[in-house]
Design an enzyme around this catalytic site. Structure first.
Site, PDB file in Angstrom:
ATOM      1  CE  LYS A 179      -4.096   6.280  -2.727  1.00 14.25           C
ATOM      2  NZ  LYS A 179      -5.303   5.524  -2.529  1.00 14.25           N
ATOM      3  CD  GLU A 237      -7.067   1.478  -7.653  1.00 18.18           C
ATOM      4  OE1 GLU A 237      -5.949   0.924  -7.751  1.00 18.18           O
ATOM      5  OE2 GLU A 237      -7.646   1.652  -6.571  1.00 18.18           O
ATOM      6  CB  SER A 257      -0.937  -0.018   1.200  1.00 18.51           C
ATOM      7  OG  SER A 257      -0.180  -0.134   2.359  1.00 18.51           O
ATOM      8  CB  CYS A 276     -48.550  18.840   1.137  1.00 20.21           C
ATOM      9  SG  CYS A 276     -47.426  20.200   0.733  1.00 20.21           S
TER      10      CYS A 276
HETATM   11  S1  IVH Z   1       1.100   3.188  -7.120  1.00 21.66           S
HETATM   12  C1  IVH Z   1       3.437   0.137  -3.997  1.00 21.66           C
HETATM   13  N1  IVH Z   1      -0.565   4.737  -8.333  1.00 21.66           N
HETATM   14  O1  IVH Z   1      -3.737   3.106  -3.954  1.00 21.66           O
HETATM   15  C2  IVH Z   1       2.134   0.648  -4.382  1.00 21.66           C
HETATM   16  N2  IVH Z   1      -1.424   3.346  -6.617  1.00 21.66           N
HETATM   17  O2  IVH Z   1      -3.061   3.214  -1.093  1.00 21.66           O
HETATM   18  C3  IVH Z   1       2.219   1.390  -5.662  1.00 21.66           C
HETATM   19  N3  IVH Z   1      -3.847   3.541  -6.281  1.00 21.66           N
HETATM   20  O3  IVH Z   1      -3.599  -0.268  -3.505  1.00 21.66           O
HETATM   21  C4  IVH Z   1       0.904   1.902  -6.022  1.00 21.66           C
HETATM   22  N4  IVH Z   1      -4.181   5.069  -7.838  1.00 21.66           N
HETATM   23  O4  IVH Z   1      -4.268   0.363  -5.829  1.00 21.66           O
HETATM   24  C5  IVH Z   1      -0.419   3.816  -7.380  1.00 21.66           C
HETATM   25  N5  IVH Z   1      -1.918   6.151  -9.561  1.00 21.66           N
HETATM   26  C6  IVH Z   1      -1.778   5.249  -8.594  1.00 21.66           C
HETATM   27  C7  IVH Z   1      -2.873   4.785  -7.844  1.00 21.66           C
HETATM   28  C8  IVH Z   1      -2.654   3.829  -6.839  1.00 21.66           C
HETATM   29  C9  IVH Z   1      -4.755   4.309  -6.904  1.00 21.66           C
HETATM   30  C10 IVH Z   1      -4.133   2.603  -5.182  1.00 21.66           C
HETATM   31  C11 IVH Z   1      -3.395   1.300  -5.313  1.00 21.66           C
HETATM   32  C12 IVH Z   1      -3.008   0.921  -3.912  1.00 21.66           C
HETATM   33  C13 IVH Z   1      -3.538   2.026  -3.084  1.00 21.66           C
HETATM   34  C14 IVH Z   1      -2.522   2.377  -2.037  1.00 21.66           C
END
Ligand code: IVH
Length: 676
Positions: A119, A177, A85, A412
């Protein structure tokens, strides 16, 4: 080999490759090279061949996205490499600290190159490709072991079952994702609610719920999408040295990557990106909850390594939360301009997505009962973009004792008239019609609004004051306000000047034409476009109200529902009385379609236009005259120099030629909307 009978095996493989390319152009690049019908024809050709040679169907054939048989359970699978994570930073100081640690780890004084991306708020999955073919898809699970969802993932049209191009590694594991695009999410929920089925609280839940369906055919119906974000394993072939070059490579192979990704320098670059994306957050077609900064170079990442369950080379920078919890202080019922009763939760004020929220909609009484929201409850409140804040769910664990379910209303709250529960509808309505003060208020507010009669200076508060002081009782009374100048001046925050301006704005609204007037009357089901279509079809009020339900349906996009609604509206005595009163108003243009002159502008000056096919709503002569008045040159044949083709029904070779040459084509409805 005999040339006239190609090897079916080869033919099938050719078709598969062609379909893969078209699939990518259509779903990922949003730029189809052939029509849907042509795609379907190729697809069916392949299906027919595969039916003849069922033993030759590979798992990555485009025909294999159909879903397959339901599973009895999900199989747990260990990831090739744990799915980690991310740490979060919530402030500039925390970001500075992250950047400092990265520089220290890489022995750099400044300017680390970061790959930056939104993200995405979805479900993380791992996709394993063996020699370019998708062999397994697994959910993140606890990061070490996830659930196999290969059959479900295969139904997602944007994910390649076989990578395009060549030079694929022997084994490649990529993470990304899976998400539910916002438009599809809203549409899904609307349909689910209308059918009395379960809706999803947010796009993330919708994505998770749709992916975790034992029956992949259900997943297939859900319009899911995927963006790559990180690499798991790469074996064989040369691995790109940076995230950016990897992303470019994957893009070439047809893997969907987020178009918002970028490369920036140092913490300043990160912050600029964050601010820029936060501003555009509401315009993006998918939900994001922040941005992710990652060291771009894989060598740098290897140097930095991991702490516990997160890498040292990446961090997430979250946007302000869009979902927060608060308590319900009261539940009230709002009466809309068409009498719709909407339950609203009055909340203990709370900041959501940077804005203080005190009310949240509960949509309707069916939703209220389903969520079982009670006064005193702790609730999760969500606010996204311009959308009205809503109660997502009750935090059951925190429910105080002795609460009571909120009973659906019988009368009403504004006028005490009986509540009507129309069969087949989820919305309850006040039966008081325009005798209900709340409906009156809503109707007048709508009538004067910018997109309706556009009466400048007539805000919500003024409308309420006019009603309270009995200066108006209906929209028709607005036009006798000129005789009540003295009373108007007495109103709060009104003076001579503002009254003069207001009366002038009311006078000016007499110049609005039939389409705006129809929209302004707030007839159920008659929005702006329908009002325009009706006005252009009938050209005058008299012709419109004489029309029987069947002829009403002659107007573009008017079906039975709209026709019924119009008939009901016009047969209602109260509405008839108001319209009779409006017909007494002198000097107004509401009863016919304005002869638009585009303000004297000639938007088609010098443009060559070709008319083809049969026009239903006007003669070709009328269309030609109109186009010429806007500056167009009319021509009889389509060529490279043609600027626009207006195609009626049964358009033939000219339409085809225009499409081949990429000339803009509009149908009659669009022509009317844009140029009449
Ligand atoms: S990079 C080592 N890039 O966020 C982990 N993660 O909080 C590298 N996520 O489970 C992850 N958008 O699924 C990365 N642009 C993005 C992302 C992303 C969503 C999610 C990912 C991970 C979670 C971590």
């Amino acid at each position: 080999m005999n040339r006239s009978t190609p090897d079916p095996k080869q033919q099938m493989e050719q078709l598969r490759q062609t379909l893969r390319q078209h699939n990518h152009h259509y779903h990922v690049l949003d730029n189809p090279l052939i029509s849907d019908a042509e795609y379907d024809a190729l697809f069916h050709q392949l299906l027919a061949l595969e039916k003849q040679f069922p033993e030759e169907i590979p798992a990555d054939s485009p025909t294999q996205r159909v879903g397959g048989e339901p599973l009895s359970a999900f199989i747990k699978t260990a990831h090739l490499q744990p799915m980690l994570s991310l740490e979060n930073v919530f402030s500039v100081e925390e970001l500075a600290e992250f950047d400092r640690r990265v520089r220290e780890g890489l022995s750099l004084t400044e300017g680390v190159v970061y790959a930056v991306e939104p993200k995405l708020d979805g479900v993380a999955v791992s996709l394993v490709y063996g020699s370019g073919k998708l062999i397994r898809a697994v959910t993140r699970g606890d990061g070490r072991v996830g659930e196999e969802v290969t059959a479900q993932v295969k139904t997602i049209n944007t994910i390649p079952l076989t990578l395009l191009g060549g030079g694929h590694p022997e084994l490649m594991e990529i993470r990304g994702e899976i998400f539910f695009p916002l438009a599809a999410f809203e549409q899904f929920n609307e349909q689910a609610m209308a059918a009395g089925q379960k809706s999803f609280a947010n796009p993330r839940n919708a994505a998770a719920g749709s992916l975790r369906q034992l029956d992949p055919k259900i997943t297939k119906e859900r319009a899911l999408n995927f963006y790559f974000h990180s690499l798991g394993r790469w074996q064989g072939a040369q691995q790109p040295a940076t995230h950016q070059s990897l992303t470019l490579q994957l893009k070439e192979w047809g893997v969907p990557v987020c178009p918002e990704g970028a490369v920036v320098q140092g913490m300043r670059g990160c912050l600029d990106y964050y601010q820029q994306l936060e501003q555009r957050r509401d315009q993006l077609p998918y939900e994001i909850d922040g941005v992710v900064y990652k060291v771009d170079a894989f060598a740098g990442r290897d140097k930095l390594g991991f702490v516990a369950r997160a890498p040292r080379w990446a961090t997430a920078h979250k946007f302000p939360a869009r979902e927060v919890t608060t308590t319900v202080e009261a539940i009230t019922i709002q009466v809309g301009r068409t009498g719709a009763l909407t339950p609203v939760a009055r909340l203990k004020p709370v900041v959501v997505g940077g804005v203080t929220v005190t009310n949240a909609t509960l949509h309707n009484f069916q939703e209220l009962a389903r969520k079982d929201v009670r006064i005193g409850d702790w609730v999760m409140v969500r606010r996204a973009g311009d959308v009205i804040p809503e109660v997502v769910r009750v935090v059951q664990e925190k429910r105080p004792p002795h609460t009571l379910a909120f009973p659906p209303p019988v009368r009403c709250p504004a006028c005490d008239a009986a509540v009507i529960w129309p069969t087949g509808e989820v919305v309850a309505r006040c039966g008081g019609g325009l005798s209900c003060p709340a409906q009156r208020l809503g109707a007048i507010k709508h009538f004067v609004s910018r997109r309706a009669m556009d009466i400048d200076g007539m805000g919500d508060k003024l409308v309420a004051a006019l009603l309270d002081n009995k200066l108006v009782a209906s929209v028709a009374d607005l036009y006798s306000l000129a005789q009540k100048r003295q009373e108007l001046i007495q109103l709060d925050r009104m003076g001579e000047k503002s009254v003069d301006n207001l009366l002038a704005a009311i006078e000016a609204s007499k110049q609005q034409d039939l389409s705006r007037f129809l929209f302004a009357l707030a007839i159920r089901e008659v929005g702006e476009t329908t009002a325009k279509n009706l006005a252009h079809h009938f050209q005058s009020w008299d012709k419109l109200i004489e029309a029987d339900p069947e002829s009403l349906q002659g107007a573009a996009d008017v079906g039975q529902v709209v026709a019924d609604s119009l008939t009901t509206f016009f047969s209602e005595p109260h509405n008839q009385a108001i319209i009779a009163q409006l017909q007494q108003v002198e000097g107004c243009q509401w009863w016919q379609v304005a002869r638009l002159d585009h303000g004297g502008e000639r938007p088609l000056e010098g443009v060559t236009v070709v008319l083809t096919g049969t026009l239903e709503k006007m003669t070709r002569q009328q269309a030609k005259a109109r186009l010429e008045s806007l500056g167009a040159k009319i021509s009889g044949s389509v060529s490279k120099r043609t600027g626009l083709v207006v195609a009626g029904t049964k358009a033939g070779s000219k339409l085809k030629k225009a499409q081949e040459l990429g000339v803009e084509v509009v149908n009659e409805a669009v022509f009317i909307q844009r140029f009449l």
